[in-house]
Design a protein around this motif. Structure first.
Motif, PDB file in Angstrom:
ATOM      1  N   TYR A  17      40.497  37.207  39.499  1.00 31.98           N
ATOM      2  CA  TYR A  17      39.993  38.456  38.942  1.00 31.98           C
ATOM      3  C   TYR A  17      39.629  39.402  40.068  1.00 31.98           C
ATOM      4  O   TYR A  17      38.672  39.179  40.803  1.00 31.98           O
ATOM      5  CB  TYR A  17      38.766  38.206  38.057  1.00 31.98           C
ATOM      6  N   ASN A  42      36.063  40.625  40.674  1.00 34.09           N
ATOM      7  CA  ASN A  42      35.044  39.766  41.287  1.00 34.09           C
ATOM      8  C   ASN A  42      34.801  40.083  42.759  1.00 34.09           C
ATOM      9  O   ASN A  42      33.885  39.529  43.344  1.00 34.09           O
ATOM     10  CB  ASN A  42      35.455  38.292  41.176  1.00 34.09           C
ATOM     11  N   GLN A  48      35.897  38.677  31.517  1.00 34.15           N
ATOM     12  CA  GLN A  48      35.099  37.943  32.483  1.00 34.15           C
ATOM     13  C   GLN A  48      33.740  37.581  31.888  1.00 34.15           C
ATOM     14  O   GLN A  48      32.951  38.446  31.577  1.00 34.15           O
ATOM     15  CB  GLN A  48      34.907  38.811  33.717  1.00 34.15           C
TER      16      GLN A  48
END
Length: 169
Positions: A66, A69, A49
């Motif tokens: 993701y 997140n 990321q």
């Protein structure tokens, strides 16, 4: 499951959870999900990321969802529902390439070709990855184990013969 890939191709999403969330730990899960043309829901390598994306190569952080997140599971589920009910969001994610660098396929193909050719084109005598010394140690250890097991069987046979002579059996 006989064919994981065929199963994944029937799904819109694929859960891609690594065994641990360790920087640099990326297994086949993410790549297989993208190859099956699903939207990966990824939890694992936090290094993917931002860091790799800003360097101009590696995994595109817009292709998978993701899990890192999101502050909690509920917000992750709400985002997945949003994608599931929004055709434009679905198409946008599915259009995103998993890799950012355009030359990754040629690089992987060349690396694999070089690796396979180095194995296949070398003389047989040099093809042992651990070398002849390690092979010999392996064979010696195998022989010792065989002799140890053989000794156990001989002792067991002797004990059985002794028991038979006492008419216990």
């Amino acid at each position: 499951m006989k064919d994981k890939f065929a199963f994944q191709q029937q799904c819109l999403f694929s859960l891609c959870f690594e065994n641990s969330s360790t920087p640099g730990y990326l297994t086949e899960k993410l790549i297989q999900a993208a190859a099956a043309q699903t939207i990966p829901i990824y939890w694992g390598d936090t290094h993917l990321q931002g860091n790799i994306e800003s360097s101009g190569g590696g995994v595109n952080t817009k292709a998978p969802v993701y899990a890192h997140n999101f502050h909690n599971t509920q917000s992750l589920i709400e985002y997945i529902r949003h994608i599931d009910t929004n055709d434009e969001a679905k198409l946008n994610m599915l259009k995103e390439p998993l890799f950012l660098d355009a030359g990754h396929k040629a690089y992987f193909d060349k690396t694999l070709q070089t690796f396979l050719l180095s194995i296949m084109e070398q003389p047989y005598e040099k093809s042992f990855r651990r070398g002849r010394a390690c092979l010999r140690l392996f064979e010696e250890q195998r022989y010792k184990n065989y002799m140890r097991v053989l000794g156990i069987f001989k002792k067991a046979k002797q004990h059985l013969a002794a028991l038979k002579s006492y008419k216990f059996i």
